[in-house]
Design a protein around this motif. Structure first.
Motif, PDB file in Angstrom:
ATOM      1  N   LYS A 150      18.803  60.050  15.284  1.00  0.00           N
ATOM      2  CA  LYS A 150      18.063  60.241  16.240  1.00  0.00           C
ATOM      3  C   LYS A 150      18.707  60.935  17.508  1.00  0.00           C
ATOM      4  O   LYS A 150      18.205  61.791  18.154  1.00  0.00           O
ATOM      5  N   ALA A 151      19.669  60.324  17.857  1.00  0.00           N
ATOM      6  CA  ALA A 151      20.337  60.849  18.971  1.00  0.00           C
ATOM      7  C   ALA A 151      20.711  62.082  18.983  1.00  0.00           C
ATOM      8  O   ALA A 151      20.706  62.957  20.052  1.00  0.00           O
ATOM      9  N   ARG A 152      21.344  62.553  18.008  1.00  0.00           N
ATOM     10  CA  ARG A 152      22.074  63.897  17.497  1.00  0.00           C
ATOM     11  C   ARG A 152      20.807  64.781  17.540  1.00  0.00           C
ATOM     12  O   ARG A 152      20.859  66.090  18.099  1.00  0.00           O
ATOM     13  N   ALA A 153      19.702  64.478  16.859  1.00  0.00           N
ATOM     14  CA  ALA A 153      18.546  65.287  16.867  1.00  0.00           C
ATOM     15  C   ALA A 153      17.939  65.565  18.124  1.00  0.00           C
ATOM     16  O   ALA A 153      17.440  66.655  18.573  1.00  0.00           O
ATOM     17  N   ALA A 154      17.886  64.442  19.010  1.00  0.00           N
ATOM     18  CA  ALA A 154      17.335  64.418  20.537  1.00  0.00           C
ATOM     19  C   ALA A 154      18.385  65.588  21.188  1.00  0.00           C
ATOM     20  O   ALA A 154      17.764  66.254  21.914  1.00  0.00           O
ATOM     21  N   SER A 155      19.564  65.427  21.165  1.00  0.00           N
ATOM     22  CA  SER A 155      20.502  66.431  21.468  1.00  0.00           C
ATOM     23  C   SER A 155      20.257  67.735  21.092  1.00  0.00           C
ATOM     24  O   SER A 155      20.234  68.741  22.114  1.00  0.00           O
ATOM     25  N   GLY A 156      19.780  68.280  20.006  1.00  0.00           N
ATOM     26  CA  GLY A 156      19.625  69.636  19.397  1.00  0.00           C
ATOM     27  C   GLY A 156      18.239  69.780  19.962  1.00  0.00           C
ATOM     28  O   GLY A 156      18.067  70.950  20.287  1.00  0.00           O
ATOM     29  N   PHE A 157      17.212  68.830  20.118  1.00  0.00           N
ATOM     30  CA  PHE A 157      15.970  69.307  20.641  1.00  0.00           C
ATOM     31  C   PHE A 157      16.327  69.769  22.282  1.00  0.00           C
ATOM     32  O   PHE A 157      15.583  70.798  22.586  1.00  0.00           O
ATOM     33  N   GLU A 158      17.019  68.868  23.017  1.00  0.00           N
ATOM     34  CA  GLU A 158      17.500  69.572  24.480  1.00  0.00           C
ATOM     35  C   GLU A 158      17.951  70.849  24.496  1.00  0.00           C
ATOM     36  O   GLU A 158      17.562  71.649  25.467  1.00  0.00           O
ATOM     37  N   SER A 159      18.624  71.102  23.408  1.00  0.00           N
ATOM     38  CA  SER A 159      19.181  72.725  23.496  1.00  0.00           C
ATOM     39  C   SER A 159      18.327  73.574  23.341  1.00  0.00           C
ATOM     40  O   SER A 159      17.953  74.886  23.702  1.00  0.00           O
ATOM     41  N   ALA A 160      17.184  73.408  22.278  1.00  0.00           N
ATOM     42  CA  ALA A 160      16.242  74.179  21.990  1.00  0.00           C
ATOM     43  C   ALA A 160      15.100  74.378  23.128  1.00  0.00           C
ATOM     44  O   ALA A 160      14.645  75.564  23.358  1.00  0.00           O
ATOM     45  N   LEU A 161      14.817  73.145  23.692  1.00  0.00           N
ATOM     46  CA  LEU A 161      13.989  73.029  24.876  1.00  0.00           C
ATOM     47  C   LEU A 161      14.326  73.793  25.844  1.00  0.00           C
ATOM     48  O   LEU A 161      13.747  74.620  26.583  1.00  0.00           O
ATOM     49  N   SER A 162      15.820  73.833  26.269  1.00  0.00           N
ATOM     50  CA  SER A 162      16.368  74.518  27.421  1.00  0.00           C
ATOM     51  C   SER A 162      16.175  76.180  27.217  1.00  0.00           C
ATOM     52  O   SER A 162      15.552  76.689  28.230  1.00  0.00           O
ATOM     53  N   ARG A 163      16.410  76.644  26.077  1.00  0.00           N
ATOM     54  CA  ARG A 163      16.104  77.870  25.593  1.00  0.00           C
ATOM     55  C   ARG A 163      14.673  78.403  25.863  1.00  0.00           C
ATOM     56  O   ARG A 163      14.280  79.575  26.319  1.00  0.00           O
ATOM     57  N   LEU A 164      13.667  77.532  25.456  1.00  0.00           N
ATOM     58  CA  LEU A 164      12.368  77.763  25.789  1.00  0.00           C
ATOM     59  C   LEU A 164      11.792  77.731  27.237  1.00  0.00           C
ATOM     60  O   LEU A 164      11.332  78.760  27.765  1.00  0.00           O
ATOM     61  N   LEU A 165      12.412  76.838  28.067  1.00  0.00           N
ATOM     62  CA  LEU A 165      12.272  76.852  29.412  1.00  0.00           C
ATOM     63  C   LEU A 165      12.769  78.250  30.110  1.00  0.00           C
ATOM     64  O   LEU A 165      12.341  78.646  31.276  1.00  0.00           O
ATOM     65  N   VAL A 166      13.942  78.631  29.439  1.00  0.00           N
ATOM     66  CA  VAL A 166      14.658  79.777  30.178  1.00  0.00           C
ATOM     67  C   VAL A 166      13.427  81.083  30.250  1.00  0.00           C
ATOM     68  O   VAL A 166      13.598  81.930  30.776  1.00  0.00           O
ATOM     69  N   LEU A 167      12.489  80.851  29.186  1.00  0.00           N
ATOM     70  CA  LEU A 167      11.567  82.001  29.106  1.00  0.00           C
ATOM     71  C   LEU A 167      10.811  82.221  30.139  1.00  0.00           C
ATOM     72  O   LEU A 167      10.483  83.537  30.667  1.00  0.00           O
ATOM     73  N   ARG A 168      10.466  81.184  31.014  1.00  0.00           N
ATOM     74  CA  ARG A 168       9.754  81.297  32.258  1.00  0.00           C
ATOM     75  C   ARG A 168      10.521  82.271  33.399  1.00  0.00           C
ATOM     76  O   ARG A 168       9.725  82.839  34.033  1.00  0.00           O
ATOM     77  N   GLU A 169      11.858  82.453  33.379  1.00  0.00           N
ATOM     78  CA  GLU A 169      12.294  83.369  34.193  1.00  0.00           C
ATOM     79  C   GLU A 169      12.203  84.690  33.665  1.00  0.00           C
ATOM     80  O   GLU A 169      12.326  85.614  34.668  1.00  0.00           O
ATOM     81  N   THR A 170      11.986  85.020  32.554  1.00  0.00           N
ATOM     82  CA  THR A 170      11.722  86.271  32.008  1.00  0.00           C
ATOM     83  C   THR A 170      10.379  86.722  32.095  1.00  0.00           C
ATOM     84  O   THR A 170      10.162  88.108  32.052  1.00  0.00           O
ATOM     85  N   TYR A 171       9.282  86.045  32.158  1.00  0.00           N
ATOM     86  CA  TYR A 171       7.938  86.097  31.912  1.00  0.00           C
ATOM     87  C   TYR A 171       7.480  85.714  33.641  1.00  0.00           C
ATOM     88  O   TYR A 171       7.060  84.507  33.610  1.00  0.00           O
ATOM     89  N   PRO A 172       7.169  86.777  34.343  1.00  0.00           N
ATOM     90  CA  PRO A 172       6.306  86.541  35.684  1.00  0.00           C
ATOM     91  C   PRO A 172       5.312  85.623  35.545  1.00  0.00           C
ATOM     92  O   PRO A 172       4.666  84.909  35.935  1.00  0.00           O
TER      93      PRO A 172
END
Length: 190
Positions: A94-116
Motif C-alpha cells: 500500500k505504501a508503494r502504491a501510494a507513492s506511485g499514486f503521488e507521482s501520477a497525481l503530480s503529473r495531473l496537477l501540472v496540467l493546470r499550468e498548461t491550461y489557463p
C-alpha cells in the motif's frame, strides 16, 4: 541469628526479587503490546487520509478532463495508480502504491499550468484546495505513523525489549517511505 531466621530472610529477598522481576516482565510485555497497537492505529489514520484522497481524485479527474480532454495517458495513470492501492494486501504494498499514486497525481496537477482555463475553473480550484489539505493531513499522519514505528522498533531492538516483544509476539514494523518514482520531478509533455 538463628538458621531459621536467615532462611526466612533469604526467602523474603527471593520473593521480593521475584515480584520485582515479574512486574518488570509484565510492564515490558504491556509496553510491547501498546507500541504495536500504536503502530496499527497510526496506520489506520494514514489509510483514512489515503481513502479521502482517493475519493477526491475522480472528481478532480473529471473536472480536468472537461478542460484538457486529450491528456488521456495522465488520467489513465492516475486511475491505474489508484486501482493498485486498493489491490495491495500489505502495508508495504500500500505504501508503494501510494507513492506511485503521488507521482501520477503530480503529473495531473501540472496540467493546470498548461491550461489557463483550468486555473480559473472554480470547481477545479475547490477540488485542488481539498486535495492539498488532504495531502497535508496525509503528511502529518505519515509522520505520526513513522514515529510510532520508530518507537516500536527502538523498543524491540533494546536488550530486554527484544525479549518482551518476542513474548508478546510483536514484530518490528516497516516505515512508510516514499518510492523512487515519487522523488522525481513529474514531466508532462504535449
Amino acid at each position: 541469628m538463628s538458621a531459621g531466621r536467615i532462611v526466612l530472610i533469604i526467602l523474603a529477598v527471593i520473593l521480593v526479587l521475584g515480584l520485582m522481576g515479574g512486574c518488570a516482565v509484565y510492564n515490558g510485555y504491556n509496553q510491547a503490546i501498546s507500541l504495536d497497537e500504536s503502530v496499527k492505529s497510526q496506520w489506520a489514520q494514514v489509510e483514512n487520509q489515503l481513502q479521502r484522497r482517493f475519493e477526491l481524485i475522480p472528481n478532480l479527474v473529471e473536472t480536468v478532463k472537461g478542460v484538457a480532454g486529450q491528456e488521456e495517458k495522465i488520467f489513465l495513470g492516475v486511475a491505474e495508480a489508484r486501482k493498485s492501492y486498493f489491490q495491495a494486501d500489505s502495508v508495504n504494498e500500500k505504501a508503494r502504491a501510494a507513492s506511485g499514486f503521488e507521482s501520477a497525481l503530480s503529473r495531473l496537477l501540472v496540467l493546470r499550468e498548461t491550461y489557463p482555463a483550468l486555473k480559473s475553473d472554480q470547481s477545479f480550484l475547490k477540488l485542488q484546495d481539498q486535495l492539498e489539505g488532504t495531502e497535508n493531513r496525509l503528511a502529518v499522519e505519515r509522520k505520526r505513523y513513522n514515529d510510532a514505528v520508530r518507537a516500536l522498533n527502538t523498543f524491540s531492538r533494546k536488550l530486554l525489549g527484544r525479549l518482551y516483544a518476542g513474548l508478546a509476539g510483536v514484530e518490528q514494523a516497516e516505515y512508510f517511505e516514499i518510492g523512487e518514482e515519487a522523488k522525481t520531478t513529474p514531466k508532462v509533455e504535449f
